[in-house]
Design a protein around this motif. Structure first.
Motif, PDB file in Angstrom:
ATOM      1  N   ARG A  49       6.155   5.058   0.193  1.00 45.85           N
ATOM      2  CA  ARG A  49       6.996   3.985   0.749  1.00 45.85           C
ATOM      3  C   ARG A  49       7.590   4.355   2.106  1.00 45.85           C
ATOM      4  O   ARG A  49       8.777   4.143   2.368  1.00 45.85           O
ATOM      5  N   GLY A  50       6.758   4.989   2.952  1.00 41.33           N
ATOM      6  CA  GLY A  50       7.183   5.269   4.321  1.00 41.33           C
ATOM      7  C   GLY A  50       8.099   6.467   4.483  1.00 41.33           C
ATOM      8  O   GLY A  50       8.644   6.691   5.556  1.00 41.33           O
ATOM      9  N   SER A  51       8.298   7.254   3.410  1.00 45.95           N
ATOM     10  CA  SER A  51       9.159   8.441   3.503  1.00 45.95           C
ATOM     11  C   SER A  51       8.460   9.654   2.894  1.00 45.95           C
ATOM     12  O   SER A  51       7.587   9.505   2.024  1.00 45.95           O
ATOM     13  N   TYR A  52       8.924  10.821   3.342  1.00 49.74           N
ATOM     14  CA  TYR A  52       8.417  12.059   2.746  1.00 49.74           C
ATOM     15  C   TYR A  52       9.209  12.362   1.480  1.00 49.74           C
ATOM     16  O   TYR A  52      10.413  12.136   1.423  1.00 49.74           O
ATOM     17  N   LEU A  64       0.829  -1.213   0.000  1.00 50.15           N
ATOM     18  CA  LEU A  64       0.000   0.000   0.000  1.00 50.15           C
ATOM     19  C   LEU A  64       0.863   1.262   0.000  1.00 50.15           C
ATOM     20  O   LEU A  64       0.431   2.315  -0.492  1.00 50.15           O
ATOM     21  N   GLY A  65       2.084   1.153   0.544  1.00 54.37           N
ATOM     22  CA  GLY A  65       2.987   2.301   0.574  1.00 54.37           C
ATOM     23  C   GLY A  65       3.412   2.756  -0.807  1.00 54.37           C
ATOM     24  O   GLY A  65       3.975   3.843  -0.977  1.00 54.37           O
ATOM     25  N   CYS A  66       3.167   1.911  -1.821  1.00 53.12           N
ATOM     26  CA  CYS A  66       3.492   2.291  -3.208  1.00 53.12           C
ATOM     27  C   CYS A  66       2.496   3.293  -3.775  1.00 53.12           C
ATOM     28  O   CYS A  66       2.703   3.826  -4.869  1.00 53.12           O
ATOM     29  N   PHE A  67       1.401   3.496  -3.040  1.00 51.51           N
ATOM     30  CA  PHE A  67       0.444   4.510  -3.484  1.00 51.51           C
ATOM     31  C   PHE A  67       0.876   5.843  -2.871  1.00 51.51           C
ATOM     32  O   PHE A  67       0.696   6.072  -1.679  1.00 51.51           O
ATOM     33  N   ALA A  68       1.481   6.722  -3.678  1.00 51.38           N
ATOM     34  CA  ALA A  68       1.934   8.016  -3.175  1.00 51.38           C
ATOM     35  C   ALA A  68       0.717   8.861  -2.818  1.00 51.38           C
ATOM     36  O   ALA A  68      -0.265   8.890  -3.558  1.00 51.38           O
ATOM     37  N   GLN A 105       5.856  21.798   5.397  1.00 45.43           N
ATOM     38  CA  GLN A 105       5.194  21.511   6.678  1.00 45.43           C
ATOM     39  C   GLN A 105       5.445  20.086   7.171  1.00 45.43           C
ATOM     40  O   GLN A 105       4.640  19.526   7.908  1.00 45.43           O
ATOM     41  N   ARG A 106       6.574  19.517   6.781  1.00 45.86           N
ATOM     42  CA  ARG A 106       6.933  18.168   7.220  1.00 45.86           C
ATOM     43  C   ARG A 106       6.951  18.075   8.759  1.00 45.86           C
ATOM     44  O   ARG A 106       6.550  17.071   9.333  1.00 45.86           O
ATOM     45  N   ASP A 107       7.421  19.141   9.408  1.00 43.94           N
ATOM     46  CA  ASP A 107       7.487  19.136  10.883  1.00 43.94           C
ATOM     47  C   ASP A 107       6.093  18.957  11.496  1.00 43.94           C
ATOM     48  O   ASP A 107       5.930  18.276  12.512  1.00 43.94           O
ATOM     49  N   LEU A 108       5.080  19.564  10.871  1.00 46.46           N
ATOM     50  CA  LEU A 108       3.711  19.409  11.395  1.00 46.46           C
ATOM     51  C   LEU A 108       3.227  17.972  11.225  1.00 46.46           C
ATOM     52  O   LEU A 108       2.557  17.419  12.095  1.00 46.46           O
ATOM     53  N   SER A 109       3.568  17.371  10.090  1.00 44.51           N
ATOM     54  CA  SER A 109       3.189  15.979   9.859  1.00 44.51           C
ATOM     55  C   SER A 109       3.792  15.078  10.936  1.00 44.51           C
ATOM     56  O   SER A 109       3.112  14.226  11.510  1.00 44.51           O
ATOM     57  N   ILE A 110       5.080  15.294  11.233  1.00 45.49           N
ATOM     58  CA  ILE A 110       5.770  14.467  12.236  1.00 45.49           C
ATOM     59  C   ILE A 110       5.157  14.698  13.623  1.00 45.49           C
ATOM     60  O   ILE A 110       4.871  13.766  14.363  1.00 45.49           O
ATOM     61  N   ARG A 111       4.904  15.936  13.932  1.00 44.33           N
ATOM     62  CA  ARG A 111       4.357  16.280  15.243  1.00 44.33           C
ATOM     63  C   ARG A 111       2.977  15.640  15.465  1.00 44.33           C
ATOM     64  O   ARG A 111       2.707  15.049  16.509  1.00 44.33           O
ATOM     65  N   PHE A 112       2.088  15.749  14.455  1.00 47.41           N
ATOM     66  CA  PHE A 112       0.723  15.245  14.646  1.00 47.41           C
ATOM     67  C   PHE A 112       0.616  13.727  14.421  1.00 47.41           C
ATOM     68  O   PHE A 112      -0.451  13.152  14.585  1.00 47.41           O
TER      69      PHE A 112
END
Ligand SMILES: Cc1cc2nc3c(=O)[nH]c(=O)nc-3n(C[C@H](O)[C@H](O)[C@H](O)COP(=O)(O)O)c2cc1C
Length: 166
Positions: free
Chosen positions: A152-155, A12-16, A79-86
């Motif tokens: 795939r689990g990464s930004y 499922l991680g292959c779906f961006a 806004q990667r920091d917001l994604s990580i925080r929430f």
């Protein structure tokens, strides 16, 4: 290929996807709640409906179930920091986060590509998640700007800014 949960997640991680922070006000406490969610989709144009899915283990699930409203904030690549925080279980997800409220009180985060304020019209169980369907009541969106992408689990950065839509 075996359908164990690790392989299923990898497949499922292959779906961006884009990344959102979905927010609400917890009616029991009056406090804001927010969760990083990639399981978001448009659903209908007329009426204007969207949906998102929350895992059954989400601490704020009851707050979302009872709030009656939610907001979807679509994150930009900055806004990667917001994604990580929430996506974390930190005590104070909201410390230093800039937000405003519109009609429902659900937090509208600053500088997102799009924010949608919704009334919850339906919730459905879907395996180990709950599906929330909302009617968009109010929205704001930026012209231009680049989205935060999860793959795939990464930004990922798209590396370009899409032109504003005509
Ligand atoms: C990029 C990304 C996307 C995520 N998408 C979802 C999702 O669609 N649904 C979900 O329930 N959790 C999703 N999560 C996990 C939640 O953000 C995380 O479990 C969060 O801590 C739950 O909030 P809680 O502290 O209220 O339990 C995602 C996490 C990341 C990093």
């Amino acid at each position: 290929m075996p359908l164990d949960s690790r392989s299923f997640r990898k497949a499922l991680g292959c779906f961006a996807s884009g990344v959102t922070v979905v927010t609400a006000v917890n009616p029991a406490t009056g406090e804001p709640v927010g969760v990083t969610v990639s399981a978001f989709s448009s659903l209908s144009l007329e009426p204007p409906l969207v949906l998102f899915c929350l895992g059954n283990a989400t601490l704020s699930l009851d707050a979302f179930r009872t709030a009656g409203h939610f907001a979807v904030n679509i994150l930009s690549e900055s806004q990667r920091d917001l994604s990580i925080r929430f996506a974390s279980r930190t005590e104070d997800k909201w410390k230093g986060v800039a937000w405003e409220s519109w009609d429902s009180g659900a937090p509208i985060l600053a500088n997102c590509l799009t924010s949608l304020e919704c009334s919850t019209v339906q919730t459905m169980d879907g395996g180990d998640h709950v599906i929330f369907v909302g009617r968009v009541e109010r929205m704001r969106h930026q012209e231009g700007g680049s989205p935060l992408i999860y793959f795939r689990g990464s930004y990922l950065d798209l590396g370009f800014t899409a032109p504003a839509q005509g």
